[in-house]
Design a protein around this motif. Structure first.
Motif, mmCIF file in Angstrom:
data_model
loop_
_atom_site.group_PDB
_atom_site.id
_atom_site.type_symbol
_atom_site.label_atom_id
_atom_site.label_comp_id
_atom_site.label_asym_id
_atom_site.label_seq_id
_atom_site.Cartn_x
_atom_site.Cartn_y
_atom_site.Cartn_z
ATOM 1 N N UNK A 289 0.832 -1.199 0.000
ATOM 2 C CA UNK A 289 0.000 0.000 0.000
ATOM 3 C C UNK A 289 0.869 1.253 0.000
ATOM 4 N N UNK A 290 2.006 1.217 0.683
ATOM 5 C CA UNK A 290 2.927 2.345 0.633
ATOM 6 C C UNK A 290 3.449 2.539 -0.794
ATOM 7 N N UNK A 418 -7.506 -2.372 2.697
ATOM 8 C CA UNK A 418 -7.094 -1.267 3.552
ATOM 9 C C UNK A 418 -7.242 0.070 2.840
ATOM 10 N N UNK A 419 -6.891 0.104 1.561
ATOM 11 C CA UNK A 419 -7.000 1.343 0.794
ATOM 12 C C UNK A 419 -8.455 1.800 0.704
ATOM 13 N N UNK A 420 -9.354 0.853 0.477
ATOM 14 C CA UNK A 420 -10.778 1.180 0.407
ATOM 15 C C UNK A 420 -11.271 1.742 1.741
ATOM 16 N N UNK A 421 -10.931 1.069 2.835
ATOM 17 C CA UNK A 421 -11.379 1.515 4.153
ATOM 18 C C UNK A 421 -10.745 2.844 4.539
ATOM 19 N N UNK A 422 -9.461 2.984 4.278
ATOM 20 C CA UNK A 422 -8.733 4.194 4.663
ATOM 21 C C UNK A 422 -9.271 5.431 3.948
ATOM 22 N N UNK A 423 -9.518 5.304 2.646
ATOM 23 C CA UNK A 423 -9.982 6.468 1.891
ATOM 24 C C UNK A 423 -11.431 6.821 2.232
ATOM 25 N N UNK A 424 -12.177 5.869 2.747
ATOM 26 C CA UNK A 424 -13.523 6.176 3.236
ATOM 27 C C UNK A 424 -13.479 6.922 4.563
ATOM 28 N N UNK A 425 -12.427 6.640 5.334
ATOM 29 C CA UNK A 425 -12.344 7.182 6.696
ATOM 30 C C UNK A 425 -11.570 8.490 6.795
ATOM 31 N N UNK A 426 -10.650 8.739 5.872
ATOM 32 C CA UNK A 426 -9.718 9.866 6.010
ATOM 33 C C UNK A 426 -9.859 10.826 4.834
ATOM 34 N N UNK A 427 -10.026 12.082 5.149
ATOM 35 C CA UNK A 427 -10.067 13.120 4.127
ATOM 36 C C UNK A 427 -8.662 13.699 3.920
ATOM 37 N N UNK A 428 -8.389 14.168 2.715
ATOM 38 C CA UNK A 428 -7.159 14.908 2.466
ATOM 39 C C UNK A 428 -5.926 14.077 2.207
ATOM 40 N N UNK A 429 -6.095 12.783 1.941
ATOM 41 C CA UNK A 429 -4.924 11.937 1.693
ATOM 42 C C UNK A 429 -4.179 12.404 0.443
ATOM 43 N N UNK A 436 3.948 16.002 -0.777
ATOM 44 C CA UNK A 436 5.073 15.184 -0.352
ATOM 45 C C UNK A 436 4.948 14.625 1.045
ATOM 46 N N UNK A 437 3.729 14.474 1.553
ATOM 47 C CA UNK A 437 3.520 13.916 2.886
ATOM 48 C C UNK A 437 2.472 12.811 2.823
ATOM 49 N N UNK A 438 2.823 11.652 3.323
ATOM 50 C CA UNK A 438 1.879 10.534 3.411
ATOM 51 C C UNK A 438 1.251 10.446 4.794
ATOM 52 N N UNK A 439 1.432 11.482 5.613
ATOM 53 C CA UNK A 439 1.070 11.396 7.027
ATOM 54 C C UNK A 439 -0.396 11.036 7.297
ATOM 55 N N UNK A 440 -1.391 11.648 6.631
ATOM 56 C CA UNK A 440 -2.769 11.250 6.934
ATOM 57 C C UNK A 440 -3.007 9.752 6.723
ATOM 58 N N UNK A 445 -2.989 4.019 9.123
ATOM 59 C CA UNK A 445 -2.468 2.656 9.114
ATOM 60 C C UNK A 445 -1.810 2.316 10.449
ATOM 61 N N UNK A 446 -1.079 3.268 11.009
ATOM 62 C CA UNK A 446 -0.444 2.997 12.306
ATOM 63 C C UNK A 446 -1.487 2.790 13.396
ATOM 64 N N UNK A 447 -2.495 3.663 13.434
ATOM 65 C CA UNK A 447 -3.472 3.609 14.517
ATOM 66 C C UNK A 447 -4.433 2.431 14.389
ATOM 67 N N UNK A 448 -4.706 1.991 13.162
ATOM 68 C CA UNK A 448 -5.706 0.941 12.948
ATOM 69 C C UNK A 448 -5.113 -0.442 12.721
#
Length: 489
Positions: A289-290, A418-429, A436-440, A445-448
């Protein structure tokens, strides 16, 4: 101390020794002088003997019988130690030591044979590795030999389940590939020289963009990129081809995914069975995914394009959109680690079938190269031109990692979920990736997922993060949407 406390203390020392063994393996692939191979093999064999003796110590059975779990974490700790003990006690100490010694030697023999394009220099050693892995599988197996080896990397999954998953995936992958290769829209290939030192600087920048903690890691060169370590010492490697910067950059991002998983595990689990990634399938979900859903996205490719122009000047690609297409160019190439997202799983399916036949005894090592070449031409429509582009390309079989390959595709499937779930849950990715930031994304991924380490079994780990049971559908839907847009299908 209680039985559980004694078990924790004992396991902590065993895990620490295991980390030392892993560090020796890292050194062998990155820093060790070539003339040290035989000495290192003896060191690895000696250390494996110590580890095997600790892992099969009868006191563990006593502690397991008496230990009382007061929390789900403690219960999972006990389950993982019991699983390791049951496995290790089936393997004779002699076999564990022989495997450690041989695979340490074999790795160097493979690397030299690969460099010399000389299969005959490696085949006798590989034959011995396969013999010992069959013996190991027979010690562990309650049925199929290959399943016993797969279970070491993805507990609870059988080759039958993997084969059924591949059978479901193949038709859609092949159909999409044929549409892409027949499309009117063509994607240019890079044709430029990209100096090694500049590639490595850019690779370090990319790793930092994905959250790699340089205070607890380092980047080195290796024949075959890998990640090593856990907790506060997690190291990554890459390789450089001066005509192909994507090899270096995306190998680095891939290994950064592995590394961030290990760095992201709750530190209270360090030196315990909970303090590592739960399986290779889950581990590969992070690296893939990274590398792909994030690293090969249009947003991140646009940011990378600007960095590439700054670093290399005019390299023949005139826009971020053209660069995004170039990053995702579909081509039936020889090398798995350089494969596009459509062909990658076909590479894995081929290796999965071949190594199953090797372990079952239906394919002899002497016939492996011929079998590989015939299968590759059938699947990819291209004849293998040299052994390093064929069965000598991967390090895995030389070091005895039979059963590992299918976890790459399982990781792709998990990454799609994971990509499907993450993009549903997080705005601004994508907005962050464009800067140049993958932080959101990496925070989610770290928290879940990452922070829990080995707390849950593999499929439960993915289901807990996503909120739904994993399947191949999200991955295939993502691929069809992405490549349909790139190629104008």
């Amino acid at each position: 101390m209680t039985a559980f406390q004694e078990l924790i203390a004992y396991q902590r020392e065993t895990e620490a020794l295991s980390h030392i063994s892993e560090r020796l393996g890292w050194d062998q692939e990155t820093m060790m002088p070539r003339g040290s191979v035989e000495q290192r093999a003896e060191e690895m064999a000696a250390l494996e003997s110590v580890l095997h003796a600790r892992r099969t110590n009868p006191r563990i059975e006593v502690w397991l019988t008496r230990a009382e779990a007061k929390t789900p974490e403690e219960a999972r700790f006990i389950d993982l130690v019991a699983r390791s003990y049951n496995r290790e006690t089936r393997i004779p100490a002699r076999l564990a030591s022989e495997l450690a010694r041989l695979t340490s030697l074999s790795q160097g023999i493979w690397a030299e044979a690969r460099a010399a394009e000389d299969p005959s220099a490696f085949l006798p050693t590989l034959e011995e590795v396969v013999r010992l892995k069959r013996e190991q599988a027979a010690c562990l197996s309650e049925g199929d030999l290959y399943d016993a080896l797969v279970d070491d990397y993805e507990p609870g999954v059988t080759h039958g389940e993997l084969g059924e998953m591949f059978d479901r995936m193949r038709p859609r992958l092949v159909a999409l590939r044929e549409k892409v290769l027949g499309a009117d829209r063509k994607v240019a290939k890079l044709d430029h020289v990209f100096p090694e030192a500049t590639q490595l600087r850019l690779a370090r920048t990319a790793a930092a963009a994905f959250g790699y903690d340089w205070t607890r890691g380092r980047l080195d060169m290796a024949v075959h990129p890998f990640c090593s370590g856990s907790g506060n010492d997690v190291r990554i490697t890459t390789r450089v081809v001066e005509s192909d910067p994507f090899n270096c950059i995306y190998s680095t991002i891939h290994e950064t995914g592995h590394a961030c998983y290990e760095q992201g595990i709750d530190r209270q689990h360090l030196f315990s069975p909970l303090g590592r990634g739960v399986s290779m399938g889950v581990h590969e979900s992070q690296s893939r995914i990274y590398e792909n859903q994030l690293g090969r996205s249009a947003a991140f490719a646009g940011w990378l394009y600007t960095r590439m122009v700054d670093a290399f000047g005019d390299f023949g690609v005139d826009s971020p959109d053209a660069f995004y297409a170039c990053v995702n160019r579909v081509n039936p190439g020889y090398i798995r680690t350089e494969a596009d997202e459509l062909h990658y799983n076909l590479h894995i399916m081929m290796r999965f079938d071949l190594e199953r036949e090797l372990i079952a005894g239906n394919l002899e090592v002497a016939d492996l190269e011929e079998a590989w070449n015939a299968r590759f031409e059938a699947d990819f429509g291209v004849k293998v031109d040299r052994p390093s582009h064929g069965f000598l390309q991967d390090v895995h079989w030389s070091v005895g990692l039979f059963g590992y390959f299918p976890t790459y595709s399982l990781g792709n499937v998990y990454a799609g979920c994971l990509n499907k779930a993450m993009r549903s849950a997080v705005q601004g990715i994508d907005a962050a990736l464009a800067e140049g930031s993958a932080k959101p994304a990496t925070d989610w991924l770290r928290d879940n997922l990452q922070c829990f380490g080995g707390l849950r079994p593999p499929r439960e780990t993915i289901e807990h993060a996503c909120g739904f049971a994993p399947s191949e559908e999200p991955l295939l839907d993502y691929l069809e949407e992405k490549f349909g847009a790139i190629y104008g299908l």
